[in-house]
Design a protein around this motif. Structure first.
Motif, PDB file in Angstrom:
ATOM      1  N   UNK A  28       1.059  -1.224  -0.309  1.00 17.64           N
ATOM      2  CA  UNK A  28      -0.258   0.137  -0.128  1.00 17.64           C
ATOM      3  C   UNK A  28       1.069   1.296   0.136  1.00 17.64           C
ATOM      4  N   UNK A  29       0.228   2.449  -0.299  1.00 13.38           N
ATOM      5  CA  UNK A  29       1.295   3.904  -0.146  1.00 13.38           C
ATOM      6  C   UNK A  29       0.249   5.297   0.827  1.00 13.38           C
ATOM      7  N   UNK A  30       0.769   5.195   1.551  1.00 15.58           N
ATOM      8  CA  UNK A  30       0.842   6.470   2.124  1.00 15.58           C
ATOM      9  C   UNK A  30       1.312   8.015   1.085  1.00 15.58           C
ATOM     10  N   UNK A  38      -3.254   1.992  11.783  1.00 15.97           N
ATOM     11  CA  UNK A  38      -3.439   0.647  11.601  1.00 15.97           C
ATOM     12  C   UNK A  38      -4.370  -0.333  12.500  1.00 15.97           C
ATOM     13  N   UNK A  39      -5.596  -1.004  12.442  1.00 16.09           N
ATOM     14  CA  UNK A  39      -5.944  -1.580  13.248  1.00 16.09           C
ATOM     15  C   UNK A  39      -6.408  -3.333  12.378  1.00 16.09           C
ATOM     16  N   UNK A  40      -6.575  -3.915  13.462  1.00 20.55           N
ATOM     17  CA  UNK A  40      -6.616  -5.334  13.441  1.00 20.55           C
ATOM     18  C   UNK A  40      -6.635  -6.339  14.537  1.00 20.55           C
ATOM     19  N   UNK A  41      -6.943  -7.818  15.049  1.00 25.35           N
ATOM     20  CA  UNK A  41      -6.812  -8.258  15.567  1.00 25.35           C
ATOM     21  C   UNK A  41      -6.368  -8.463  16.693  1.00 25.35           C
ATOM     22  N   UNK A 220      -2.113  -9.667   6.388  1.00 33.01           N
ATOM     23  CA  UNK A 220      -2.948  -9.104   5.059  1.00 33.01           C
ATOM     24  C   UNK A 220      -3.778  -8.285   4.959  1.00 33.01           C
ATOM     25  N   UNK A 221      -3.422  -7.205   4.421  1.00 27.14           N
ATOM     26  CA  UNK A 221      -5.136  -6.402   4.436  1.00 27.14           C
ATOM     27  C   UNK A 221      -6.097  -6.679   4.020  1.00 27.14           C
ATOM     28  N   UNK A 222      -7.066  -6.045   5.254  1.00 27.89           N
ATOM     29  CA  UNK A 222      -8.605  -7.308   5.159  1.00 27.89           C
ATOM     30  C   UNK A 222      -9.114  -6.163   4.216  1.00 27.89           C
ATOM     31  N   UNK A 223      -9.389  -5.021   5.347  1.00 26.08           N
ATOM     32  CA  UNK A 223     -10.097  -3.853   4.519  1.00 26.08           C
ATOM     33  C   UNK A 223      -9.623  -2.563   4.154  1.00 26.08           C
ATOM     34  N   UNK A 224     -10.110  -1.267   3.946  1.00 27.71           N
ATOM     35  CA  UNK A 224      -9.992  -0.107   4.056  1.00 27.71           C
ATOM     36  C   UNK A 224     -10.833   1.085   3.879  1.00 27.71           C
TER      37      UNK A 224
END
Length: 250
Positions: A28-30, A38-41, A220-224
């Motif tokens: 991904x890019x910023x 950045x979030x996740x379980x 893995x990237x799950x969503x945005x």
């Protein structure tokens, strides 16, 4: 042009039959001036990703470009110089040195860069005023509150005026009032100084101050999701996504 490019990054720990993949082919890019969360379980790879992007760790495969420089190719000496010149860090446990006063902790990066005393004092005066630290500069970290320690850590991170600021659970040890004050200050830094921010958090309220959230799961990237309206509406989107991904707890 993107300020940060994460290009097919993979991080594997262990050897042979005891290998574990923490980050698996993430890209991904910023953009310059973005405020990205950045979030996740728990165990998703959030802190691993931040450590790789902030040059604290190196990927097993893939590349990280910051300000058009491939930092994955740098040796430790060049990385150390790059960090001092362009990056700032805010950690959950503050990483203040207990043997130094708040003043000495804040100016430490400037002293390492051998700036002259007048420049250091000018920068300190500005940042201490903005973060309301003037009355505690001569105290030691264990003599001030948790919120004051965190503000001192923020002052140390941004006194060098970095192009990029990384924050790992910056509100994790703060009460709601101190957390809100810190988040508002980070928002001001982002909007007024155009500083690029990336923050790892498990907390939806904290994340709602970001402009974009990248959710990761199992490396893995799950969503945005992007903020395109009021912060309270974005907060609800974050809650909904946490439910879909399986929770955002730390």
């Amino acid at each position: 042009m993107a300020f940060i490019e994460v290009d097919h990054v993979k991080k594997i720990y262990g050897m042979k039959f005891n290998r574990s993949t923490a980050i698996d082919n993430i890209s991904f890019v910023i953009d310059p001036g973005e405020f990205v969360g950045i979030m996740g379980p728990s165990g998703a790879g959030k802190t691993t990703l931040l450590n790789i992007m902030s040059t604290i760790d190196k990927p097993t495969f893939g590349h990280i470009k910051i300000d058009n420089q491939d930092v994955t190719q740098y040796d430790e000496k060049k990385l150390s110089e790059f960090r001092r010149q362009k990056l700032g860090f805010i950690f959950q446990d503050f990483n203040l040195l207990n043997s130094l006063t708040i003043r000495e902790n804040i100016i430490l990066p400037l002293a390492l860069d051998k700036l002259n005393v007048a420049t250091i004092e000018e920068k300190l005066a500005n940042i201490a005023t903005v973060l309301n630290l003037n009355t505690i500069l001569e105290r030691f970290p264990n003599e001030v509150s948790i919120g004051q320690q965190q503000r001192a850590a923020v002052a140390r991170a941004i006194i060098t005026e970095p192009k990029m600021l990384f924050a790992d659970e910056p509100t994790g040890s703060l009460d709601s009032k101190a957390a809100t004050e810190l988040l508002q200050y980070l928002t001001d830094v982002n909007e007024k100084q155009k500083m690029t921010l990336m923050m790892v958090t498990h907390d939806a309220f904290t994340a709602s101050y970001c402009k974009r959230i990248i959710f990761i799961k199992d490396g893995h990237v799950f969503a945005e999701i992007r903020r395109d309206g009021q912060r309270k509406d974005f907060f609800q989107k974050i809650i909904d996504m946490q439910a879909a991904i399986g929770g955002g707890e730390q």
